[in-house]
Design an enzyme around this catalytic site. Sequence first.
Site, PDB file in Angstrom:
ATOM      1  N   PRO A 154       5.286   1.851  -2.959  1.00  0.00           N
ATOM      2  CA  PRO A 154       4.965   3.172  -2.464  1.00  0.00           C
ATOM      3  C   PRO A 154       4.771   3.153  -0.962  1.00  0.00           C
ATOM      4  CG  PRO A 154       3.299   2.320  -3.966  1.00  0.00           C
ATOM      5  CD  PRO A 154       4.134   1.201  -3.533  1.00  0.00           C
ATOM      6  N   GLU A 155       5.460   4.038  -0.308  1.00  0.00           N
ATOM      7  CA  GLU A 155       5.195   4.295   1.092  1.00  0.00           C
ATOM      8  C   GLU A 155       4.447   5.635   1.128  1.00  0.00           C
ATOM      9  OE1 GLU A 155       8.497   3.547   3.741  1.00  0.00           O
ATOM     10  OE2 GLU A 155       9.476   2.297   2.267  1.00  0.00           O
TER      11      GLU A 155
END
Length: 272
Positions: free
Chosen positions: A2-3
């Site tokens: 996840p960014e």
Amino acid sequence: MPELPEVEITRRGIAPHVIGRRVERIDVYDRRLRWPVPADLETRLRGLTIDRVDRRSKYLLFHVGEAALLVHLGMTGTLRTWHDPPPRKPHDHVDITFDDGTVLRYRDPRRFGAMLWVASTADGHPLLDALGPEPFDAAFDADYLWRVTRRRHAAIKLALMDNRVVTGVGNIYANEALFRAGIRPSTPANRVSKARLARLVVAVRAVLEAAIAKGGSTLRDFVGSDGAAGYFQLEYFVYARAGAACRVCKRPIRQSRLGQRSSFYCAHCQPR
DNA sequence: CTTTTGACCTGACAGC
DNA sequence: TGCTGTCAGGTCAAAA
């Protein structure tokens, strides 16, 4: 995994289910995350009500009065809410059950994530204190980027991925933003003109906004808080497209390595 | 100070 | 069907 977009999608999905809810019980099935889940987490959190869910960089903060539960998803973490949770699977490490029966379940196969206690958000926390501006903050502008890159001879992509420079931009979105800004990832940061840094600021915001609008990127295992996949990966210009035709000029996308991370670029659209 | 490298951990996949 | 090697969205700590 996840960014910023995926963490933000997670936050938006979870917040309505947990805000105003009181924590009834916490079940930690495996404390071995990046740092051990604190032994006293259960006793500290039980009985408290979630006031707010904030995102700072890729961290989620579940505020309970002065304190907060800090969660990081690492590379493979997901948080999902359930009304009637299915049997626990391998890599489901923590369940938080609320007074209305909602269960917030933390899953993380690689266990690079974290779940920590922040005693006082006003006093800060070592993981949060050194972070740079958020990409959507007004403070993140061309003048700022220019200033902080003056002594950086390393690649602009490494600066963009440095959370002290700007938060939340990981490998995928750094590649995509640099493409949109027409900047070669390997360009030394202090040799990018201020005009191009201004384009980069715009490109970073645009790519993050577009990704959030598509529910984030699902490459292997990211799912939002309701289990839904994201679709932004279908719109990548360069990431994971080595050898494929550039969507703009049809020349092949190239791959290189910067700081042990894969970088993708179009040699024509992103000239030296 | 900046920069580089190794470390953490599991799973998927390619090649033999 | 194994086995080995490589790679993956993150980021900290140590060393240069």
